[in-house]
Design a protein around this motif. Structure first.
Motif, PDB file in Angstrom:
ATOM      1  N   ALA A  49      19.079  -2.645   0.872  1.00  0.00           N
ATOM      2  CA  ALA A  49      17.750  -3.137   1.275  1.00  0.00           C
ATOM      3  C   ALA A  49      17.832  -4.597   1.710  1.00  0.00           C
ATOM      4  O   ALA A  49      17.198  -4.985   2.704  1.00  0.00           O
ATOM      5  N   LEU A  50      18.600  -5.410   0.996  1.00  0.00           N
ATOM      6  CA  LEU A  50      18.760  -6.818   1.384  1.00  0.00           C
ATOM      7  C   LEU A  50      19.444  -6.942   2.744  1.00  0.00           C
ATOM      8  O   LEU A  50      19.043  -7.771   3.572  1.00  0.00           O
ATOM      9  N   ALA A  51      20.460  -6.132   2.983  1.00  0.00           N
ATOM     10  CA  ALA A  51      21.153  -6.164   4.279  1.00  0.00           C
ATOM     11  C   ALA A  51      20.203  -5.729   5.389  1.00  0.00           C
ATOM     12  O   ALA A  51      20.206  -6.317   6.484  1.00  0.00           O
ATOM     13  N   ASN A  52      19.392  -4.723   5.129  1.00  0.00           N
ATOM     14  CA  ASN A  52      18.421  -4.255   6.118  1.00  0.00           C
ATOM     15  C   ASN A  52      17.383  -5.341   6.402  1.00  0.00           C
ATOM     16  O   ASN A  52      17.034  -5.594   7.559  1.00  0.00           O
ATOM     17  N   ASP A  53      16.896  -5.990   5.352  1.00  0.00           N
ATOM     18  CA  ASP A  53      15.942  -7.098   5.529  1.00  0.00           C
ATOM     19  C   ASP A  53      16.554  -8.218   6.361  1.00  0.00           C
ATOM     20  O   ASP A  53      15.901  -8.771   7.245  1.00  0.00           O
ATOM     21  N   ALA A  54      17.807  -8.544   6.083  1.00  0.00           N
ATOM     22  CA  ALA A  54      18.483  -9.606   6.834  1.00  0.00           C
ATOM     23  C   ALA A  54      18.601  -9.235   8.311  1.00  0.00           C
ATOM     24  O   ALA A  54      18.410 -10.080   9.194  1.00  0.00           O
ATOM     25  N   ALA A  55      18.896  -7.969   8.600  1.00  0.00           N
ATOM     26  CA  ALA A  55      19.004  -7.517   9.995  1.00  0.00           C
ATOM     27  C   ALA A  55      17.649  -7.603  10.697  1.00  0.00           C
ATOM     28  O   ALA A  55      17.561  -8.028  11.854  1.00  0.00           O
ATOM     29  N   ILE A  56      16.592  -7.218   9.995  1.00  0.00           N
ATOM     30  CA  ILE A  56      15.242  -7.285  10.568  1.00  0.00           C
ATOM     31  C   ILE A  56      14.867  -8.726  10.869  1.00  0.00           C
ATOM     32  O   ILE A  56      14.406  -9.048  11.978  1.00  0.00           O
ATOM     33  N   LEU A  57      15.078  -9.623   9.904  1.00  0.00           N
ATOM     34  CA  LEU A  57      14.714 -11.033  10.091  1.00  0.00           C
ATOM     35  C   LEU A  57      15.553 -11.693  11.179  1.00  0.00           C
ATOM     36  O   LEU A  57      15.039 -12.466  11.997  1.00  0.00           O
ATOM     37  N   SER A  58      16.821 -11.385  11.213  1.00  0.00           N
ATOM     38  CA  SER A  58      17.693 -11.957  12.242  1.00  0.00           C
ATOM     39  C   SER A  58      17.239 -11.524  13.635  1.00  0.00           C
ATOM     40  O   SER A  58      17.169 -12.343  14.560  1.00  0.00           O
ATOM     41  N   ILE A 116       9.252 -10.940   5.891  1.00  0.00           N
ATOM     42  CA  ILE A 116       8.765  -9.587   6.119  1.00  0.00           C
ATOM     43  C   ILE A 116       7.428  -9.420   5.404  1.00  0.00           C
ATOM     44  O   ILE A 116       7.321  -9.647   4.199  1.00  0.00           O
ATOM     45  N   GLU A 117       6.423  -9.041   6.193  1.00  0.00           N
ATOM     46  CA  GLU A 117       5.085  -8.824   5.642  1.00  0.00           C
ATOM     47  C   GLU A 117       4.953  -7.405   5.092  1.00  0.00           C
ATOM     48  O   GLU A 117       4.384  -7.196   4.021  1.00  0.00           O
ATOM     49  N   SER A 118       5.472  -6.427   5.837  1.00  0.00           N
ATOM     50  CA  SER A 118       5.366  -5.034   5.402  1.00  0.00           C
ATOM     51  C   SER A 118       6.424  -4.194   6.096  1.00  0.00           C
ATOM     52  O   SER A 118       7.010  -4.605   7.090  1.00  0.00           O
ATOM     53  N   ARG A 119       6.642  -2.990   5.532  1.00  0.00           N
ATOM     54  CA  ARG A 119       7.583  -2.034   6.105  1.00  0.00           C
ATOM     55  C   ARG A 119       6.877  -0.688   6.224  1.00  0.00           C
ATOM     56  O   ARG A 119       6.040  -0.354   5.390  1.00  0.00           O
ATOM     57  N   ASP A 120       7.263   0.077   7.238  1.00  0.00           N
ATOM     58  CA  ASP A 120       6.700   1.416   7.403  1.00  0.00           C
ATOM     59  C   ASP A 120       7.724   2.271   8.133  1.00  0.00           C
ATOM     60  O   ASP A 120       7.865   2.179   9.357  1.00  0.00           O
ATOM     61  N   GLY A 121       8.465   3.066   7.395  1.00  0.00           N
ATOM     62  CA  GLY A 121       9.472   3.935   8.007  1.00  0.00           C
ATOM     63  C   GLY A 121      10.557   3.143   8.709  1.00  0.00           C
ATOM     64  O   GLY A 121      11.266   2.371   8.080  1.00  0.00           O
ATOM     65  N   ASP A 122      10.643   3.294  10.033  1.00  0.00           N
ATOM     66  CA  ASP A 122      11.699   2.620  10.790  1.00  0.00           C
ATOM     67  C   ASP A 122      11.221   1.326  11.434  1.00  0.00           C
ATOM     68  O   ASP A 122      11.847   0.816  12.361  1.00  0.00           O
ATOM     69  N   LEU A 127       3.291 -16.134  14.630  1.00  0.00           N
ATOM     70  CA  LEU A 127       3.341 -14.810  15.251  1.00  0.00           C
ATOM     71  C   LEU A 127       3.506 -13.713  14.205  1.00  0.00           C
ATOM     72  O   LEU A 127       4.154 -13.908  13.178  1.00  0.00           O
ATOM     73  N   ARG A 128       2.943 -12.570  14.504  1.00  0.00           N
ATOM     74  CA  ARG A 128       3.173 -11.345  13.739  1.00  0.00           C
ATOM     75  C   ARG A 128       3.955 -10.435  14.688  1.00  0.00           C
ATOM     76  O   ARG A 128       3.455 -10.041  15.734  1.00  0.00           O
ATOM     77  N   VAL A 129       5.188 -10.154  14.319  1.00  0.00           N
ATOM     78  CA  VAL A 129       6.092  -9.402  15.185  1.00  0.00           C
ATOM     79  C   VAL A 129       6.446  -8.075  14.516  1.00  0.00           C
ATOM     80  O   VAL A 129       6.917  -8.058  13.383  1.00  0.00           O
ATOM     81  N   THR A 130       6.195  -6.993  15.225  1.00  0.00           N
ATOM     82  CA  THR A 130       6.605  -5.676  14.729  1.00  0.00           C
ATOM     83  C   THR A 130       8.009  -5.408  15.239  1.00  0.00           C
ATOM     84  O   THR A 130       8.266  -5.461  16.439  1.00  0.00           O
ATOM     85  N   MET A 131       8.902  -5.146  14.299  1.00  0.00           N
ATOM     86  CA  MET A 131      10.292  -4.851  14.623  1.00  0.00           C
ATOM     87  C   MET A 131      10.524  -3.364  14.367  1.00  0.00           C
ATOM     88  O   MET A 131      10.190  -2.851  13.302  1.00  0.00           O
ATOM     89  N   THR A 132      11.092  -2.679  15.371  1.00  0.00           N
ATOM     90  CA  THR A 132      11.309  -1.241  15.271  1.00  0.00           C
ATOM     91  C   THR A 132      12.778  -0.927  15.499  1.00  0.00           C
ATOM     92  O   THR A 132      13.407  -1.493  16.393  1.00  0.00           O
ATOM     93  N   ASP A 133      13.295  -0.025  14.679  1.00  0.00           N
ATOM     94  CA  ASP A 133      14.684   0.418  14.824  1.00  0.00           C
ATOM     95  C   ASP A 133      14.801   1.214  16.120  1.00  0.00           C
ATOM     96  O   ASP A 133      14.142   2.231  16.306  1.00  0.00           O
ATOM     97  N   ASP A 134      15.637   0.716  17.029  1.00  0.00           N
ATOM     98  CA  ASP A 134      15.854   1.351  18.329  1.00  0.00           C
ATOM     99  C   ASP A 134      17.342   1.666  18.438  1.00  0.00           C
ATOM    100  O   ASP A 134      18.140   0.793  18.782  1.00  0.00           O
ATOM    101  N   ASP A 135      17.710   2.880  18.075  1.00  0.00           N
ATOM    102  CA  ASP A 135      19.120   3.306  18.085  1.00  0.00           C
ATOM    103  C   ASP A 135      20.011   2.397  17.254  1.00  0.00           C
ATOM    104  O   ASP A 135      21.074   1.957  17.690  1.00  0.00           O
ATOM    105  N   GLY A 136      19.556   2.055  16.054  1.00  0.00           N
ATOM    106  CA  GLY A 136      20.368   1.270  15.128  1.00  0.00           C
ATOM    107  C   GLY A 136      20.228  -0.230  15.239  1.00  0.00           C
ATOM    108  O   GLY A 136      20.865  -0.959  14.496  1.00  0.00           O
ATOM    109  N   ALA A 137      19.404  -0.717  16.162  1.00  0.00           N
ATOM    110  CA  ALA A 137      19.182  -2.161  16.301  1.00  0.00           C
ATOM    111  C   ALA A 137      17.680  -2.417  16.242  1.00  0.00           C
ATOM    112  O   ALA A 137      16.896  -1.708  16.871  1.00  0.00           O
TER     113      ALA A 137
END
Length: 171
Positions: free
Chosen positions: A46-55, A118-124, A151-161
């Motif tokens: 989960a920490l690695a995933n959070d780091a990828a999202i924030l980066s 990260i404000e919230s998570r929802d699936g991918d 800014l409020r930015v929605t980040m979505t997993d797009d083929d692993g990125a």
């Protein structure tokens, strides 16, 4: 013990009962250690995933607020590379007019993310709050003026990125 049959009495000697209890305790501790190890692994993941999202959010926002008149097309391409979905389609549709305005106005901006979380998570996808600043110079007279961005930015997993799929300005 007198009520038990002789065979059962022989099996239930004190040393056998003690061995059974010790084995039960060892099995219990092994199971608990396994659960702790699994929980630790899940937390690390989960920490690695959070780091990828924030980066990815920080990189996308920095690209969005860092534009130069002499590299506007490349700068827009960076934003598009870090975008997906409706946001990408909308930005792509407006990109030619955006590039023209940046070039005509001799815009030079350099952005930097100050903080993000990260404000919230929802699936991918995840919603990230980003605070950033940029310095702006242009033909209209701005000379290294500082601008602040929330800014409020929605980040979505797009083929692993993770990529920007929505960007909103926060008051």
């Amino acid at each position: 013990m007198k009520l038990l049959p002789d065979a059962l009495r022989r099996v239930l000697t004190r040393s056998n009962v003690l061995a059974f209890v010790l084995i039960a305790v060892a099995v219990t501790f092994t199971a608990l250690a396994g659960a702790q190890l699994r929980d630790h692994h899940d937390a690390e993941e989960a920490l690695a995933n959070d780091a990828a999202i924030l980066s990815a959010a920080n990189s996308g926002v920095t690209a969005m607020i860092s534009v130069r008149d002499n590299s506007a097309a490349d700068d827009v391409a960076k934003v598009l590379d870090q975008s997906t979905g409706a946001f990408k389609a909308d930005f792509e549709q407006r990109s030619e007019s955006f590039i023209s305005v940046v070039q005509e106005a001799k815009v030079v901006t350099q952005g930097e993310v100050v903080a993000s979380g990260i404000e919230s998570r929802d699936g991918d996808s995840a919603t990230v709050l980003v605070s950033a600043t940029s310095t702006v110079s242009n033909a209209a007279g701005a000379d290294n003026e500082t601008r602040s961005w929330r800014l409020r930015v929605t980040m979505t997993d797009d083929d692993g990125a993770y990529k920007m799929s929505n960007v909103e300005f926060v008051a």
